[in-house]
Design an enzyme around this catalytic site. Structure first.
Site, PDB file in Angstrom:
ATOM      1  CD  GLU A  58      45.695  -1.263 -69.206  1.00  0.00           C
ATOM      2  OE1 GLU A  58      45.319  -0.262 -69.922  1.00  0.00           O
ATOM      3  OE2 GLU A  58      46.436  -2.442 -69.724  1.00  0.00           O
ATOM      4  NE  ARG A 293      42.513  12.271 -71.662  1.00  0.00           N
ATOM      5  CZ  ARG A 293      42.782  11.054 -71.298  1.00  0.00           C
ATOM      6  NH1 ARG A 293      41.951   9.975 -71.473  1.00  0.00           N
ATOM      7  NH2 ARG A 293      43.927  10.871 -71.064  1.00  0.00           N
ATOM      8  CE  LYS A 303      47.256   4.633 -66.171  1.00  0.00           C
ATOM      9  NZ  LYS A 303      46.493   3.836 -66.958  1.00  0.00           N
TER      10      LYS A 303
HETATM   11  P1  ATP Z   1      46.380   6.588 -69.806  1.00  0.00           P
HETATM   12  O1  ATP Z   1      46.233   6.929 -71.387  1.00  0.00           O
HETATM   13  O2  ATP Z   1      47.136   7.720 -69.266  1.00  0.00           O
HETATM   14  O3  ATP Z   1      46.779   5.304 -69.684  1.00  0.00           O
HETATM   15  P2  ATP Z   1      43.752   5.797 -69.322  1.00  0.00           P
HETATM   16  O4  ATP Z   1      42.383   6.543 -69.583  1.00  0.00           O
HETATM   17  O5  ATP Z   1      44.012   4.698 -70.360  1.00  0.00           O
HETATM   18  O6  ATP Z   1      44.607   7.077 -69.485  1.00  0.00           O
HETATM   19  P3  ATP Z   1      43.065   4.142 -67.001  1.00  0.00           P
HETATM   20  O7  ATP Z   1      44.008   3.784 -65.960  1.00  0.00           O
HETATM   21  O8  ATP Z   1      42.222   3.278 -67.836  1.00  0.00           O
HETATM   22  O9  ATP Z   1      43.918   5.434 -67.932  1.00  0.00           O
HETATM   23  O10 ATP Z   1      42.157   5.429 -66.510  1.00  0.00           O
HETATM   24  C1  ATP Z   1      41.401   4.973 -65.171  1.00  0.00           C
HETATM   25  C2  ATP Z   1      40.221   6.172 -65.118  1.00  0.00           C
HETATM   26  O11 ATP Z   1      40.771   7.520 -65.172  1.00  0.00           O
HETATM   27  C3  ATP Z   1      39.481   5.929 -66.340  1.00  0.00           C
HETATM   28  O12 ATP Z   1      37.891   5.812 -65.932  1.00  0.00           O
HETATM   29  C4  ATP Z   1      39.693   7.088 -67.268  1.00  0.00           C
HETATM   30  O13 ATP Z   1      38.856   7.501 -68.021  1.00  0.00           O
HETATM   31  C5  ATP Z   1      40.076   8.177 -66.286  1.00  0.00           C
HETATM   32  N1  ATP Z   1      41.244   9.074 -66.883  1.00  0.00           N
HETATM   33  C6  ATP Z   1      42.253   8.954 -67.130  1.00  0.00           C
HETATM   34  N2  ATP Z   1      42.981   9.893 -67.961  1.00  0.00           N
HETATM   35  C7  ATP Z   1      41.938  10.999 -67.388  1.00  0.00           C
HETATM   36  C8  ATP Z   1      41.924  12.448 -67.769  1.00  0.00           C
HETATM   37  N3  ATP Z   1      42.984  13.036 -68.408  1.00  0.00           N
HETATM   38  N4  ATP Z   1      41.153  13.050 -67.103  1.00  0.00           N
HETATM   39  C9  ATP Z   1      39.963  12.603 -66.514  1.00  0.00           C
HETATM   40  N5  ATP Z   1      39.902  11.231 -66.185  1.00  0.00           N
HETATM   41  C10 ATP Z   1      40.939  10.507 -66.765  1.00  0.00           C
HETATM   42 MG    MG Z   2      44.743   2.869 -70.759  1.00  0.00          MG
END
Ligand code: ATP
Ligand code: MG
Length: 584
Positions: A58, A293, A303
């Site tokens: 995102e 994760r 983020k």
């Molecule tokens: P954040 O909470 O940092 O915004 P998110 O999971 O909401 O993280 P996205 O932008 O939706 O962030 O993530 C893109 C991809 O990266 C998704 O498939 C998510 O599962 C993966 N991802 C995010 N954080 C991690 C992590 N700590 N370890 C492994 N994969 C991750």
């Molecule tokens: Mg997110």
């Protein structure tokens, strides 16, 4: 083969792909070269890509070290199994998204060594390009009796959702006539209603043991400006609805995501089955599989929390070298290879864990040790004067550029009468086992001569500012006499006459706590007040301070020139110390 090209070790995702390939599971899958439903793919050729994966961030912030794992899994596995990986911006949530983040994300993916171009075609997609499809499929579900417009308040919906042990209660609007839902949905789209007044819910099962299956909301009203579609839409699909459709439109075979989405999988499958049975998608449908994760100690990987650090001024921006963002790690001096090495060492599994930050640092050392040119720097200088040589004494000294790689050659610098040495290489009253300079002791000036300490001077505050030594002739490194005097200490130095000044940023952990955001902790309470120390140091002449240049400064660690560095003002970041020095 560079580390970057090295494959991930065997793991359950690879086993799954291999078994799917063996069973020829996707042999009927078609791909027209662009995302679309059955009508777009039906006459297309069979997909040449053996698997199709996607990395779906995102664009609401910069990517962090956790995302690097997801990037390496999705792009790496596609590369390994003759597939393609899409970079998809999951930008269906209008409020927090921004084009600055889109650019930063592309940059991070490319820096890690990947791109989204296959046979000259770009696999870069935006979920916001699918808004018409989401709407069309929502209408199809309503028409089929699989979705309805609810007018309970969000609060009422929450209260009637039930608990883990109790089923939920049907909404009074659950059996609203199809025509009525269709009409309301259209009017929602036309902007007739306020936020939160109506919502579209999938009609699944209010008694399901999985709360995600209890008629999840799939569309909501949100009068918000979207960074790409502007004010065109005032209804937006929910993630649970949008994500499976995005995967299916892009003909993804393997939808890899983190474990927190495990409970969403039944709805993912329910939705795609429904839409396939309504003729919207061809089979085989994408399959979701979860992995754990990546969490790293002493940082936060969210983020939202990272944005908070930026906005509150605790760091200097998303690419502050203390940030666990890919941009921050890069500015800190991390290499793409070191990130690959770190992720590949951890492997892929289904068990969540907090990884020690030291492993990240060790990966960087392991990557840089064989390649980084060596140089000498003095970070906390005091002056050393050789009393028994002439004022214009100058002698060439030589040192390997990289001791692991003799072919890299030698560096040359001058030994002069006055030198800068590290303050802690001299002690007025040395403790036992201190082998460096104190009056009466002998040490080697590394790559130069053995000297004997004869005295020192202190200023009015009692601070030592000059140390005196006598050079012992015929003891120069690399000459037959170099072993004639045995010493235990070997200290680094630079000539005061030729050394180059530079600002050096010494970074440390951003948080004092290993897991600053676990449980009920507020990560803002654990900011390390000493995470940045700025010093003015001296560098070996010959060091070229060009942004991005890296060195191992002997005895001190690995360093990189900051992008803001200029020939007039060198600014250098410490990437990592030579040995782990973190206490705590
Ligand atoms: P954040 O909470 O940092 O915004 P998110 O999971 O909401 O993280 P996205 O932008 O939706 O962030 O993530 C893109 C991809 O990266 C998704 O498939 C998510 O599962 C993966 N991802 C995010 N954080 C991690 C992590 N700590 N370890 C492994 N994969 C991750
Ligand atoms: Mg997110």
């Amino acid at each position: 083969m560079s580390i970057q090209e090295e494959a991930l070790a065997p793991n359950f995702l690879k086993n799954l792909i291999e078994s799917n390939l063996k069973d020829n599971l996707n042999k009927d899958k078609r791909w027209s070269g662009k995302p679309g439903p059955a009508s777009v793919q039906a006459d297309a050729p069979f997909d040449k890509a053996k698997i199709r994966t996607r990395f779906p961030p995102e664009p609401n912030g910069y990517l962090h070290i956790g995302h690097a794992k997801s990037i390496i899994i999705n792009f790496g596995l596609a590369e390994e199994y003759d597939g393609e990986c899409h970079l998809r911006f999951d930008d269906t949530n209008p409020e927090k998204e921004d084009t600055e983040y889109v650019e930063a994300i592309k940059d991070a993916v490319q820096w890690l060594g990947y791109d989204w171009i296959e046979d000259g075609r770009s696999n870069l997609y935006y979920a916001s390009d699918y808004f018409e499809y989401f709407y069309e499929f929502a209408v199809a579900l309503i028409k089929n009796g699989d979705a309805y417009i609810d007018e309970q308040t969000p609060d009422e919906m929450r209260r009637t959702r039930g608990t883990l042990t109790e089923p939920g209660l049907d909404s009074p609007w659950r059996n609203r006539p199809i025509e009525e839902s269709l009409d309301l949905f259209e009017r929602m789209k036309n902007g007739e209603f306020e936020d939160g007044t109506y919502a579209l819910r999938a009609k699944v099962d209010m008694a399901s043991p999985n709360i995600n299956m209890r008629d999840p909301v799939i569309y909501r009203i949100k009068h918000a400006h979207h960074h790409r579609t502007g004010d065109k839409w005032c209804i937006y699909p929910m993630y649970t609805f949008a994500h499976p459709i995005e995967d299916a439109l892009e003909c993804i075979t393997h939808s890899f995501c983190t474990l927190e989405f495990e409970d969403q999988r039944p709805f993912y499958e329910w939705l795609l089955e429904k839409l396939a049975s309504l003729g919207k998608f061809l089979r085989p449908l994408p399959k979701q599989t979860e992995f754990s994760r990546l969490n790293v100690q002493h940082v936060v990987t969210s983020k939202r929390k990272l944005l908070n650090l930026v906005e509150s001024g605790i760091v200097d921006g998303w690419d502050d070298p203390r940030m666990p963002t890919i941009a921050g790690l890069r500015r800190r001096g991390y290499t793409p290879n070191s990130i690959h090495l770190f992720i590949k060492r951890l492997g892929v599994s289904k068990s969540d864990s907090f990884i020690d930050y030291k492993l990240l640092e060790q990966a960087l050392r392991d990557d840089l040790d064989p390649i980084a040119p060596r140089a000498v720097a003095v970070l906390d200088p005091i002056k050393l004067v050789i009393t028994n040589v002439e004022d214009d004494f100058q002698e060439h000294c030589h040192a390997p550029i990289n001791p692991h790689n003799p072919e890299a050659g030698k560096r040359e610098f001058l030994l002069t009468k006055e030198l800068w040495i590290e303050r802690d290489d001299f002690m007025e009253e040395p403790p036992k086992k201190y082998f460096r300079l104190f009056v009466g002791n002998k040490v080697r000036l590394k790559y130069g001569y053995i000297v004997e300490c004869t005295g020192f001077k202190k200023d009015a505050d009692g601070r030592v500012y000059e140390v005196y030594v006598e050079l012992i002739p015929n003891t120069k490194s690399g000459t037959p006499g170099s072993d004639s005097v045995k010493v235990k200490g070997n200290i680094t130095w630079v000539s005061t006459k030729y050394a180059i000044p530079a600002q050096i940023n010494l970074y440390d952990r951003l948080f004092t706590e290993a897991s600053p955001d676990s449980g009920t902790k507020d990560y803002m309470d654990y900011i390390n007040p000493n995470s940045l120390k700025v010093v003015n140091g001296w560098l070996e002449p010959g060091v070229e301070i060009l942004p991005g240049n890296r060195w191992q400064f002997e005895r001190l660690g690995y360093f990189v020139a900051d992008p803001s560095s200029t020939p007039e003002k060198g600014i250098i970041n410490r990437s990592v110390t030579l040995k782990d020095s973190w206490v705590g």
